[in-house]
Write a protein that holds these residues in place. Sequence first.
Motif, PDB file in Angstrom:
ATOM      1  N   PRO A 258       0.833  -1.199  -0.030  1.00 39.24           N
ATOM      2  CA  PRO A 258      -0.009   0.075  -0.054  1.00 39.24           C
ATOM      3  C   PRO A 258       0.773   1.322  -0.007  1.00 39.24           C
ATOM      4  CG  PRO A 258      -0.769  -1.481   1.767  1.00 39.24           C
ATOM      5  CD  PRO A 258       0.563  -2.140   1.242  1.00 39.24           C
ATOM      6  N   VAL A 259       0.436   2.194  -0.856  1.00 40.88           N
ATOM      7  CA  VAL A 259       1.294   3.626  -0.587  1.00 40.88           C
ATOM      8  C   VAL A 259       1.202   4.058   0.671  1.00 40.88           C
ATOM      9  CG1 VAL A 259      -1.160   5.052  -1.008  1.00 40.88           C
ATOM     10  CG2 VAL A 259       1.276   5.700  -1.738  1.00 40.88           C
ATOM     11  N   GLY A 260       2.488   4.705   1.187  1.00 37.24           N
ATOM     12  CA  GLY A 260       2.813   5.138   2.535  1.00 37.24           C
ATOM     13  C   GLY A 260       3.656   4.028   3.315  1.00 37.24           C
ATOM     14  N   THR A 261       3.732   2.972   2.763  1.00 37.39           N
ATOM     15  CA  THR A 261       4.353   2.013   3.617  1.00 37.39           C
ATOM     16  C   THR A 261       6.044   2.641   3.824  1.00 37.39           C
ATOM     17  OG1 THR A 261       3.526   0.075   2.573  1.00 37.39           O
ATOM     18  CG2 THR A 261       5.522  -0.135   3.569  1.00 37.39           C
ATOM     19  N   PRO A 262       6.603   2.597   4.810  1.00 37.14           N
ATOM     20  CA  PRO A 262       7.860   3.057   5.041  1.00 37.14           C
ATOM     21  C   PRO A 262       8.753   2.585   4.071  1.00 37.14           C
ATOM     22  CG  PRO A 262       6.876   2.696   7.308  1.00 37.14           C
ATOM     23  CD  PRO A 262       6.011   1.964   5.876  1.00 37.14           C
ATOM     24  N   GLN A 263       9.818   3.558   3.518  1.00 37.24           N
ATOM     25  CA  GLN A 263      10.704   3.157   2.583  1.00 37.24           C
ATOM     26  C   GLN A 263      11.667   2.366   2.961  1.00 37.24           C
ATOM     27  OE1 GLN A 263      10.826   4.263  -0.723  1.00 37.24           O
ATOM     28  NE2 GLN A 263      12.190   2.586  -0.853  1.00 37.24           N
ATOM     29  N   ASP A 264      11.880   2.262   4.379  1.00 32.61           N
ATOM     30  CA  ASP A 264      12.975   1.102   5.118  1.00 32.61           C
ATOM     31  C   ASP A 264      12.433  -0.366   4.818  1.00 32.61           C
ATOM     32  OD1 ASP A 264      14.790   3.040   5.508  1.00 32.61           O
ATOM     33  OD2 ASP A 264      14.173   2.970   7.628  1.00 32.61           O
ATOM     34  N   ILE A 265      11.052  -0.279   4.964  1.00 33.97           N
ATOM     35  CA  ILE A 265      10.433  -1.551   4.861  1.00 33.97           C
ATOM     36  C   ILE A 265      10.369  -1.906   3.188  1.00 33.97           C
ATOM     37  CG2 ILE A 265       8.209  -2.794   4.952  1.00 33.97           C
ATOM     38  CD1 ILE A 265       7.775  -1.590   7.531  1.00 33.97           C
ATOM     39  N   ILE A 266      10.047  -0.975   2.436  1.00 36.63           N
ATOM     40  CA  ILE A 266      10.102  -1.518   1.064  1.00 36.63           C
ATOM     41  C   ILE A 266      11.561  -2.075   0.662  1.00 36.63           C
ATOM     42  CG2 ILE A 266      10.068  -0.355  -1.337  1.00 36.63           C
ATOM     43  CD1 ILE A 266       7.283  -0.556   0.138  1.00 36.63           C
ATOM     44  N   THR A 267      12.555  -1.229   1.004  1.00 34.07           N
ATOM     45  CA  THR A 267      14.009  -1.506   0.622  1.00 34.07           C
ATOM     46  C   THR A 267      14.287  -2.852   1.186  1.00 34.07           C
ATOM     47  OG1 THR A 267      14.617   0.924   0.757  1.00 34.07           O
ATOM     48  CG2 THR A 267      16.227  -0.884   1.141  1.00 34.07           C
ATOM     49  N   ARG A 268      13.742  -3.055   2.510  1.00 33.34           N
ATOM     50  CA  ARG A 268      14.283  -4.664   3.029  1.00 33.34           C
ATOM     51  C   ARG A 268      13.501  -5.566   2.247  1.00 33.34           C
ATOM     52  NH1 ARG A 268      13.622  -7.647   8.653  1.00 33.34           N
ATOM     53  NH2 ARG A 268      15.359  -9.001   8.415  1.00 33.34           N
ATOM     54  N   LEU A 269      12.186  -5.449   1.888  1.00 27.04           N
ATOM     55  CA  LEU A 269      11.554  -6.321   1.057  1.00 27.04           C
ATOM     56  C   LEU A 269      12.029  -6.471  -0.316  1.00 27.04           C
ATOM     57  CD1 LEU A 269       7.797  -5.168   1.849  1.00 27.04           C
ATOM     58  CD2 LEU A 269       8.656  -7.672   2.095  1.00 27.04           C
ATOM     59  N   HIS A 270      12.402  -5.585  -0.922  1.00 29.59           N
ATOM     60  CA  HIS A 270      13.013  -5.275  -2.235  1.00 29.59           C
ATOM     61  C   HIS A 270      14.348  -6.241  -2.123  1.00 29.59           C
ATOM     62  CE1 HIS A 270      16.005  -3.696  -4.998  1.00 29.59           C
ATOM     63  NE2 HIS A 270      15.079  -3.973  -5.986  1.00 29.59           N
ATOM     64  N   GLN A 271      15.150  -6.028  -1.222  1.00 27.13           N
ATOM     65  CA  GLN A 271      16.571  -6.651  -1.186  1.00 27.13           C
ATOM     66  C   GLN A 271      16.328  -8.264  -1.031  1.00 27.13           C
ATOM     67  OE1 GLN A 271      18.494  -4.327   2.035  1.00 27.13           O
ATOM     68  NE2 GLN A 271      19.364  -3.100   0.658  1.00 27.13           N
ATOM     69  N   GLU A 272      15.481  -8.554   0.000  1.00 22.99           N
ATOM     70  CA  GLU A 272      15.154  -9.952   0.159  1.00 22.99           C
ATOM     71  C   GLU A 272      14.692 -10.718  -0.937  1.00 22.99           C
ATOM     72  OE1 GLU A 272      16.058 -13.295   2.079  1.00 22.99           O
ATOM     73  OE2 GLU A 272      16.470 -11.422   2.677  1.00 22.99           O
ATOM     74  N   ILE A 273      13.677 -10.096  -1.721  1.00 27.44           N
ATOM     75  CA  ILE A 273      12.787 -10.654  -2.859  1.00 27.44           C
ATOM     76  C   ILE A 273      13.881 -10.775  -3.918  1.00 27.44           C
ATOM     77  CG2 ILE A 273      10.946 -10.607  -4.291  1.00 27.44           C
ATOM     78  CD1 ILE A 273       9.442  -9.273  -2.104  1.00 27.44           C
ATOM     79  N   VAL A 274      14.645  -9.913  -4.204  1.00 20.53           N
ATOM     80  CA  VAL A 274      15.538  -9.773  -5.262  1.00 20.53           C
ATOM     81  C   VAL A 274      16.594 -11.142  -5.204  1.00 20.53           C
ATOM     82  CG1 VAL A 274      17.580  -8.629  -6.407  1.00 20.53           C
ATOM     83  CG2 VAL A 274      15.153  -7.435  -6.250  1.00 20.53           C
ATOM     84  N   ARG A 275      17.109 -11.148  -3.886  1.00 23.14           N
ATOM     85  CA  ARG A 275      17.952 -12.286  -3.630  1.00 23.14           C
ATOM     86  C   ARG A 275      17.459 -13.649  -3.730  1.00 23.14           C
ATOM     87  NH1 ARG A 275      18.818 -16.078  -0.009  1.00 23.14           N
ATOM     88  NH2 ARG A 275      17.029 -15.566   0.988  1.00 23.14           N
ATOM     89  N   ILE A 276      16.097 -13.816  -3.473  1.00 25.31           N
ATOM     90  CA  ILE A 276      15.246 -14.993  -3.697  1.00 25.31           C
ATOM     91  C   ILE A 276      15.160 -15.171  -5.117  1.00 25.31           C
ATOM     92  CG2 ILE A 276      13.208 -16.111  -3.397  1.00 25.31           C
ATOM     93  CD1 ILE A 276      12.943 -14.538  -0.722  1.00 25.31           C
ATOM     94  N   VAL A 277      14.979 -14.281  -5.954  1.00 32.65           N
ATOM     95  CA  VAL A 277      14.655 -14.346  -7.412  1.00 32.65           C
ATOM     96  C   VAL A 277      15.779 -14.806  -8.165  1.00 32.65           C
ATOM     97  CG1 VAL A 277      14.401 -13.199  -9.289  1.00 32.65           C
ATOM     98  CG2 VAL A 277      12.667 -12.789  -7.603  1.00 32.65           C
ATOM     99  N   ARG A 278      16.830 -14.722  -7.398  1.00 32.95           N
ATOM    100  CA  ARG A 278      18.359 -15.093  -8.050  1.00 32.95           C
ATOM    101  C   ARG A 278      18.767 -16.614  -7.641  1.00 32.95           C
ATOM    102  NH1 ARG A 278      21.182  -9.096  -7.214  1.00 32.95           N
ATOM    103  NH2 ARG A 278      20.165  -8.288  -8.890  1.00 32.95           N
TER     104      ARG A 278
END
Length: 324
Positions: A258-278
């Motif tokens: 959802p819009v408004g989610t803290p950027q630090d959480i977005i960043t953590r999710l992004h980094q972990e999911i990208v690691r998983i995808v690889r």
Amino acid sequence: MKFSSVALVAVCACATAHFSAEVFAQTYPQRAIQFVVATAPNGGTDAIGRLIGQKLAEAWGQTVYIDNRPGANGNIGTALVARAAPDGYSLLVANAGHVVMNPAIVRVPFDTLRDFAPVTLIASGPLILVAHPSVPVKSVRDVIALAKSKPGKLNYASGGSGTTSHFGMELFKSMTNIDIVHIPFKSAGPATISILGGEVDLAFSTTPPALPQVRAGKLRALGMASLKRTNFAPEVPTVAESGVPGFSAGVWYGIMAPVGTPQDIITRLHQEIVRIVRLPDVRERLAVEGVEPVGNTPVEFAAYMKLELAKYAAVAKRAAIHVD
């Protein structure tokens, strides 16, 4: 330097809010994460969501559960996430319908771009143009030539008005200036059966159901709707290299908050999911679903969706597409 009491309160409140967001992000996640899938179980979106969710749960030691919310062309589940608290615990497993059918031809109770914070595009894959063997075509160029010599005589199957298979062919028609008649079905399954039986001439299909039939000789592969050849079927030329430069149409899967989610959480999710995808086993599983890993940045994902939305909105307008 002197500050008024009001100014001091404002500064303290701002600092406290920033500190709270940082602390919250550092301890995230502390409870189960909901992956909302706006489709029924057993489809591609469901499979991708379960794959990423399982790996995320293993990495973080927290439950990631799939919440299937099908209905209203995906609007029910998508709207649920749009209204959810922006705390990282309710995420949308989005697919191409987010910018194809919704909102190109359907009025939706949310703003496709503004109400969501993109995390990453997990994977994408092209549609494949296939023909029944009885149709006298062996290439994309053959289809174009035949359609131009006999306007309105060829037909194609889709999983229904507004689906990716429908939009893919309408984009192809608009870029080649040909006339092929649309035969919509209630879902992808009946559409595939119709072309296998020779009732319909052509189709833009997703690759998982089509490639086994191609390799069994029951369908003829004419072109992949991608800008470059795929790793899982490199023998099939692209539509783009076969006389329609720049043509691409396909499916994709991504994670949004959802819009408004803290950027630090977005960043953590992004980094972990990208690691998983690889991960090698994840890449292999994605190939089974007919897609290849992406793992782009939130900014790149947002830009991609904006371009896709504009492309398919133009197709819908030109072809006067509406939901049956």
